[in-house]
Design a protein around this motif. Structure first.
Motif, PDB file in Angstrom:
ATOM      1  N   ALA A  68       0.835  -1.205   0.000  1.00  0.00           N
ATOM      2  CA  ALA A  68       0.000   0.000   0.000  1.00  0.00           C
ATOM      3  C   ALA A  68       0.867   1.252   0.000  1.00  0.00           C
ATOM      4  O   ALA A  68       0.563   2.240  -0.683  1.00  0.00           O
ATOM      5  N   ALA A  69       1.974   1.228   0.746  1.00  0.00           N
ATOM      6  CA  ALA A  69       2.892   2.375   0.770  1.00  0.00           C
ATOM      7  C   ALA A  69       3.566   2.558  -0.585  1.00  0.00           C
ATOM      8  O   ALA A  69       3.744   3.692  -1.055  1.00  0.00           O
ATOM      9  N   GLN A  70       3.943   1.457  -1.234  1.00  0.00           N
ATOM     10  CA  GLN A  70       4.544   1.559  -2.565  1.00  0.00           C
ATOM     11  C   GLN A  70       3.553   2.154  -3.572  1.00  0.00           C
ATOM     12  O   GLN A  70       3.930   2.983  -4.394  1.00  0.00           O
ATOM     13  N   ALA A  71       2.304   1.720  -3.502  1.00  0.00           N
ATOM     14  CA  ALA A  71       1.291   2.264  -4.405  1.00  0.00           C
ATOM     15  C   ALA A  71       1.106   3.757  -4.168  1.00  0.00           C
ATOM     16  O   ALA A  71       0.964   4.542  -5.117  1.00  0.00           O
ATOM     17  N   ARG A  72       1.136   4.168  -2.909  1.00  0.00           N
ATOM     18  CA  ARG A  72       0.990   5.592  -2.572  1.00  0.00           C
ATOM     19  C   ARG A  72       2.140   6.404  -3.168  1.00  0.00           C
ATOM     20  O   ARG A  72       1.926   7.471  -3.755  1.00  0.00           O
ATOM     21  N   GLU A  73       3.361   5.906  -3.033  1.00  0.00           N
ATOM     22  CA  GLU A  73       4.525   6.611  -3.586  1.00  0.00           C
ATOM     23  C   GLU A  73       4.474   6.640  -5.110  1.00  0.00           C
ATOM     24  O   GLU A  73       4.828   7.638  -5.739  1.00  0.00           O
ATOM     25  N   LEU A  74       4.047   5.546  -5.723  1.00  0.00           N
ATOM     26  CA  LEU A  74       3.981   5.502  -7.181  1.00  0.00           C
ATOM     27  C   LEU A  74       2.926   6.456  -7.729  1.00  0.00           C
ATOM     28  O   LEU A  74       3.127   7.070  -8.777  1.00  0.00           O
ATOM     29  N   ARG A  75       1.803   6.590  -7.025  1.00  0.00           N
ATOM     30  CA  ARG A  75       0.803   7.564  -7.463  1.00  0.00           C
ATOM     31  C   ARG A  75       1.392   8.969  -7.447  1.00  0.00           C
ATOM     32  O   ARG A  75       1.169   9.758  -8.374  1.00  0.00           O
ATOM     33  N   VAL A 115      12.046   8.384  -5.242  1.00  0.00           N
ATOM     34  CA  VAL A 115      12.770   7.175  -5.646  1.00  0.00           C
ATOM     35  C   VAL A 115      13.482   6.564  -4.442  1.00  0.00           C
ATOM     36  O   VAL A 115      13.513   5.334  -4.270  1.00  0.00           O
ATOM     37  N   ARG A 116      14.036   7.409  -3.582  1.00  0.00           N
ATOM     38  CA  ARG A 116      14.708   6.909  -2.380  1.00  0.00           C
ATOM     39  C   ARG A 116      13.719   6.167  -1.475  1.00  0.00           C
ATOM     40  O   ARG A 116      14.012   5.074  -0.963  1.00  0.00           O
ATOM     41  N   ARG A 117      12.520   6.747  -1.300  1.00  0.00           N
ATOM     42  CA  ARG A 117      11.521   6.091  -0.450  1.00  0.00           C
ATOM     43  C   ARG A 117      11.042   4.780  -1.073  1.00  0.00           C
ATOM     44  O   ARG A 117      10.820   3.784  -0.372  1.00  0.00           O
ATOM     45  N   LEU A 118      10.868   4.767  -2.398  1.00  0.00           N
ATOM     46  CA  LEU A 118      10.467   3.533  -3.067  1.00  0.00           C
ATOM     47  C   LEU A 118      11.525   2.443  -2.895  1.00  0.00           C
ATOM     48  O   LEU A 118      11.196   1.269  -2.706  1.00  0.00           O
ATOM     49  N   ALA A 119      12.793   2.823  -2.957  1.00  0.00           N
ATOM     50  CA  ALA A 119      13.874   1.853  -2.772  1.00  0.00           C
ATOM     51  C   ALA A 119      13.864   1.295  -1.349  1.00  0.00           C
ATOM     52  O   ALA A 119      14.098   0.095  -1.137  1.00  0.00           O
ATOM     53  N   GLU A 120      13.586   2.150  -0.374  1.00  0.00           N
ATOM     54  CA  GLU A 120      13.506   1.686   1.012  1.00  0.00           C
ATOM     55  C   GLU A 120      12.359   0.689   1.186  1.00  0.00           C
ATOM     56  O   GLU A 120      12.502  -0.338   1.863  1.00  0.00           O
ATOM     57  N   LEU A 121      11.209   0.985   0.577  1.00  0.00           N
ATOM     58  CA  LEU A 121      10.075   0.070   0.670  1.00  0.00           C
ATOM     59  C   LEU A 121      10.382  -1.250  -0.022  1.00  0.00           C
ATOM     60  O   LEU A 121       9.985  -2.322   0.459  1.00  0.00           O
ATOM     61  N   GLU A 122      11.079  -1.182  -1.133  1.00  0.00           N
ATOM     62  CA  GLU A 122      11.450  -2.412  -1.833  1.00  0.00           C
ATOM     63  C   GLU A 122      12.402  -3.250  -0.991  1.00  0.00           C
ATOM     64  O   GLU A 122      12.313  -4.486  -0.979  1.00  0.00           O
ATOM     65  N   ARG A 176      11.351  -7.287  -0.028  1.00  0.00           N
ATOM     66  CA  ARG A 176      12.085  -8.485  -0.430  1.00  0.00           C
ATOM     67  C   ARG A 176      12.249  -9.506   0.699  1.00  0.00           C
ATOM     68  O   ARG A 176      11.969 -10.689   0.501  1.00  0.00           O
ATOM     69  N   PRO A 177      12.699  -9.096   1.892  1.00  0.00           N
ATOM     70  CA  PRO A 177      12.823 -10.098   2.957  1.00  0.00           C
ATOM     71  C   PRO A 177      11.488 -10.687   3.402  1.00  0.00           C
ATOM     72  O   PRO A 177      11.435 -11.848   3.829  1.00  0.00           O
ATOM     73  N   ILE A 178      10.404  -9.912   3.309  1.00  0.00           N
ATOM     74  CA  ILE A 178       9.087 -10.458   3.657  1.00  0.00           C
ATOM     75  C   ILE A 178       8.735 -11.593   2.702  1.00  0.00           C
ATOM     76  O   ILE A 178       8.284 -12.666   3.117  1.00  0.00           O
TER      77      ILE A 178
END
Length: 202
Positions: free
Chosen positions: A50-57, A89-96, A100-102
């Protein structure tokens, strides 16, 4: 004496003294028999998606603003938008890096390779319906396609602007110090002055 009315309550087991024929209420954190860590991982994954979708929007909206700034050659706006884009982009990388570990832990629970565990595959393998994961998958795919297409358009505009700038700088440079050209005889021929920018008599 009056006869006692028949007991219509649920029969009880002799061992547990609990009503029979009733299902025990679902326990929080239990996913149809799976341990609590699985449910916690799925819940955490949904939060990250959900956070990734928010950043992408936000990124798609910003890329559209950047396109308009490029079209009007507003360098100040392009610079400011570039700084905001870098932060997104920095926040998206942090979310990614959280996602990955999840997925790796979920892969271990489900006994599949982490590289092959997509959101679609995860939804199929979980023992209960997960509409939130399906919705997140569809929204992320749409947003990613939009962001990639907008990025390609903006890169084209940047290249076109840079190409125009290179041509302009080349014209200015040639008017200051024109490069010699060569005629059929092999001798250098001075070209006719195109624009004498430094000629004080002009």
């Amino acid at each position: 004496e009056e006869a006692e009315p028949p007991n219509r309550s649920h029969p009880r087991s002799s061992e547990t003294d609990e009503p029979l024929g009733e299902e025990a209420p679902a326990q929080p954190g239990v996913l149809h028999g799976l341990a609590t860590p699985m449910t916690a991982l799925v819940d955490e994954l949904e939060v990250v998606l959900a956070a990734q979708a928010r950043e992408l929007r936000g990124l798609v909206h910003l890329l559209r603003e950047e396109k308009r700034a490029l079209l009007r050659a507003d360098t100040a706006a392009v610079t400011a938008l570039g700084e905001r884009k870098a932060e997104m982009v920095r926040r998206l990388a942090e979310l990614e890096s959280r996602r990955r570990p999840i997925l790796s832990e979920l892969s271990a629970f489900l006994g599949v390779g982490s590289r092959t565990l997509t959101l679609s595959e995860l939804s199929r393998r979980l023992p209960r319906p997960t509409p939130a994961l399906v919705t997140a998958r569809d929204e992320l795919k749409t947003l990613l396609d939009d962001a990639l297409a907008q990025t390609v358009r903006n890169e084209f505009l940047v290249e076109r602007t840079l190409g125009w700038l290179r041509g302009l700088l080349g014209q200015i440079a040639s008017s200051i110090s024109p490069s010699p050209t060569y005629g059929d005889s092999g001798r250098s021929v001075q070209p006719m002055p195109a624009l004498q920018l430094l000629d004080r008599r002009a």
